[in-house]
Structure formats: structure tokens, C-alpha cells
Motif scaffolding. Structure first.
Motif, PDB file in Angstrom:
ATOM      1  N   VAL A  43      32.774  21.728  81.522  1.00 61.20           N
ATOM      2  CA  VAL A  43      32.123  22.623  82.489  1.00 61.20           C
ATOM      3  C   VAL A  43      31.755  23.938  81.806  1.00 61.20           C
ATOM      4  CG1 VAL A  43      32.426  23.885  84.651  1.00 61.20           C
ATOM      5  CG2 VAL A  43      33.297  21.566  84.439  1.00 61.20           C
ATOM      6  N   LYS A  44      32.616  24.412  80.922  1.00 62.73           N
ATOM      7  CA  LYS A  44      32.352  25.659  80.207  1.00 62.73           C
ATOM      8  C   LYS A  44      31.081  25.535  79.356  1.00 62.73           C
ATOM      9  CE  LYS A  44      34.386  28.963  76.999  1.00 62.73           C
ATOM     10  NZ  LYS A  44      35.510  29.273  76.128  1.00 62.73           N
ATOM     11  N   THR A  45      30.937  24.426  78.648  1.00 67.59           N
ATOM     12  CA  THR A  45      29.738  24.196  77.839  1.00 67.59           C
ATOM     13  C   THR A  45      28.507  24.102  78.734  1.00 67.59           C
ATOM     14  OG1 THR A  45      31.058  23.042  76.177  1.00 67.59           O
ATOM     15  CG2 THR A  45      28.681  22.670  76.124  1.00 67.59           C
ATOM     16  N   LEU A  46      28.656  23.448  79.880  1.00 63.89           N
ATOM     17  CA  LEU A  46      27.549  23.337  80.830  1.00 63.89           C
ATOM     18  C   LEU A  46      27.089  24.716  81.272  1.00 63.89           C
ATOM     19  CD1 LEU A  46      25.845  21.402  82.721  1.00 63.89           C
ATOM     20  CD2 LEU A  46      27.582  21.892  84.432  1.00 63.89           C
ATOM     21  N   VAL A  47      28.031  25.562  81.650  1.00 60.33           N
ATOM     22  CA  VAL A  47      27.694  26.905  82.132  1.00 60.33           C
ATOM     23  C   VAL A  47      27.061  27.737  81.022  1.00 60.33           C
ATOM     24  CG1 VAL A  47      28.686  29.066  82.990  1.00 60.33           C
ATOM     25  CG2 VAL A  47      29.416  26.888  83.956  1.00 60.33           C
ATOM     26  N   VAL A  48      27.580  27.637  79.813  1.00 66.61           N
ATOM     27  CA  VAL A  48      27.061  28.439  78.707  1.00 66.61           C
ATOM     28  C   VAL A  48      25.632  28.030  78.347  1.00 66.61           C
ATOM     29  CG1 VAL A  48      27.325  28.884  76.225  1.00 66.61           C
ATOM     30  CG2 VAL A  48      29.309  29.011  77.726  1.00 66.61           C
ATOM     31  N   HIS A  49      25.374  26.736  78.254  1.00 68.89           N
ATOM     32  CA  HIS A  49      24.086  26.267  77.743  1.00 68.89           C
ATOM     33  C   HIS A  49      23.046  25.920  78.821  1.00 68.89           C
ATOM     34  CE1 HIS A  49      25.328  26.150  73.557  1.00 68.89           C
ATOM     35  NE2 HIS A  49      26.492  25.669  73.967  1.00 68.89           N
ATOM     36  N   PHE A  50      23.491  25.708  80.066  1.00 72.05           N
ATOM     37  CA  PHE A  50      22.563  25.230  81.094  1.00 72.05           C
ATOM     38  C   PHE A  50      22.502  26.123  82.333  1.00 72.05           C
ATOM     39  CE2 PHE A  50      23.848  21.435  78.738  1.00 72.05           C
ATOM     40  CZ  PHE A  50      22.629  20.840  78.466  1.00 72.05           C
ATOM     41  N   SER A  51      23.042  27.335  82.280  1.00 69.01           N
ATOM     42  CA  SER A  51      23.090  28.170  83.487  1.00 69.01           C
ATOM     43  C   SER A  51      21.684  28.488  84.003  1.00 69.01           C
ATOM     44  CB  SER A  51      23.874  29.455  83.226  1.00 69.01           C
ATOM     45  OG  SER A  51      23.260  30.208  82.199  1.00 69.01           O
ATOM     46  N   ALA A  52      20.735  28.782  83.113  1.00 71.51           N
ATOM     47  CA  ALA A  52      19.370  29.071  83.556  1.00 71.51           C
ATOM     48  C   ALA A  52      18.738  27.836  84.186  1.00 71.51           C
ATOM     49  CB  ALA A  52      18.527  29.549  82.380  1.00 71.51           C
ATOM     50  N   ASP A  53      19.000  26.666  83.616  1.00 74.50           N
ATOM     51  CA  ASP A  53      18.454  25.423  84.172  1.00 74.50           C
ATOM     52  C   ASP A  53      19.019  25.146  85.558  1.00 74.50           C
ATOM     53  OD1 ASP A  53      16.815  24.468  81.921  1.00 74.50           O
ATOM     54  OD2 ASP A  53      18.736  24.365  80.865  1.00 74.50           O
ATOM     55  N   MET A  54      20.290  25.458  85.771  1.00 74.58           N
ATOM     56  CA  MET A  54      20.897  25.208  87.077  1.00 74.58           C
ATOM     57  C   MET A  54      20.371  26.177  88.132  1.00 74.58           C
ATOM     58  SD  MET A  54      24.802  23.973  86.328  1.00 74.58           S
ATOM     59  CE  MET A  54      25.300  25.401  85.394  1.00 74.58           C
TER      60      MET A  54
END
Length: 134
Positions: A43-54
Motif C-alpha cells: 500500500v505504501k508503494t501504491l501511495v508513493v507512486h500512484f497517488s496522482a493516478d488515484m
């Protein structure tokens, strides 16, 4: 050898396919935990790398679908043409809706509530006058 620059895991670099997958899954309502599990990252990697996409997921996916439908409509797909016309009509209908009425203030709400009290605590009605003109 601690501190060797060549040791350890390579930094995560998201691909365009992963970005698209995150947008579609987030736009469909999946949680961050479920999306991270589906992609195979934390989840941490998701938030770091995909926050703008989300953040832009719903708008981006909706725009992509509308553009695909438009492209098909231009090519002559009658179903796509009808759906585009429905979409445009629905958008215009939303724009023409009447504005919301102004919100009442606290005193107006209290006054209205006082007048609408019923039952045992209601204001008694005025007595009926009996007049006989004999």
C-alpha cells in the motif's frame, strides 16, 4: 558488504499499464489495499507512486470511455451515436435545473417548527363564537 551500491532491490518504476490498471480499479471503487494486492505491491508503494493516478481516476476513466464512444459514433456505430446523444441530453438537463432554494436561518427554522407543533402541546384554537340574530 554493506553499503555496496549494486546490492539490494531495484527501485519500483510503474509502467503505463499499471497506471491504467490503478485508474480503472480506483474509479470502480476498489480500496487502496485491494488495488495494491491486485498489482502485487505494498500500500505504501501504491501511495508513493500512484497517488496522482488515484486522484484523477474517475475523471480520466470517464473521459477515456466517452472518447472511445465518440470515436465509434463518428465511425457510424448507431448504438454509440444514440448513447452519445443521451449523454449530451442528460448533461444539458442537469445544467437547466432550477437553482436550490436558499437555506433558512436558525430563527426561521425555529419559527416554522413552532407553528407546526401538533398534539397535546399545540397552540389551542380560538373559541367558536355563537351569534344568533333572532
Amino acid at each position: 558488504m554493506a553499503g555496496n551500491k549494486n546490492s539490494g532491490r531495484l527501485p519500483f518504476a510503474p509502467s503505463e499499464d499499471e497506471r491504467n490498471k490503478v485508474r480503472v480499479l480506483r474509479a470502480s471503487g476498489m480500496s487502496q489495499e485491494a488495488i495494491a494486492e491486485a498489482i502485487g505491491i505494498s500500500v505504501k508503494t501504491l501511495v508513493v507512486h500512484f497517488s496522482a493516478d488515484m486522484e484523477i481516476a474517475t475523471a480520466k476513466v470517464t473521459a477515456d470511455i466517452l472518447m472511445a464512444r465518440y470515436s465509434e459514433a463518428i465511425k457510424g456505430n448507431v448504438t454509440a451515436q444514440n448513447k452519445m446523444l443521451e449523454q449530451v441530453g442528460a448533461t444539458r438537463a442537469q445544467e437547466k435545473r432550477a437553482p436550490k432554494p436558499e437555506k433558512m436561518g436558525k430563527k426561521q427554522e425555529q419559527k416554522l417548527a413552532a407553528h407546526s407543533v401538533g398534539g397535546r402541546f399545540a397552540t389551542p384554537s380560538a373559541p367558536k363564537l355563537i351569534v344568533s340574530n333572532d
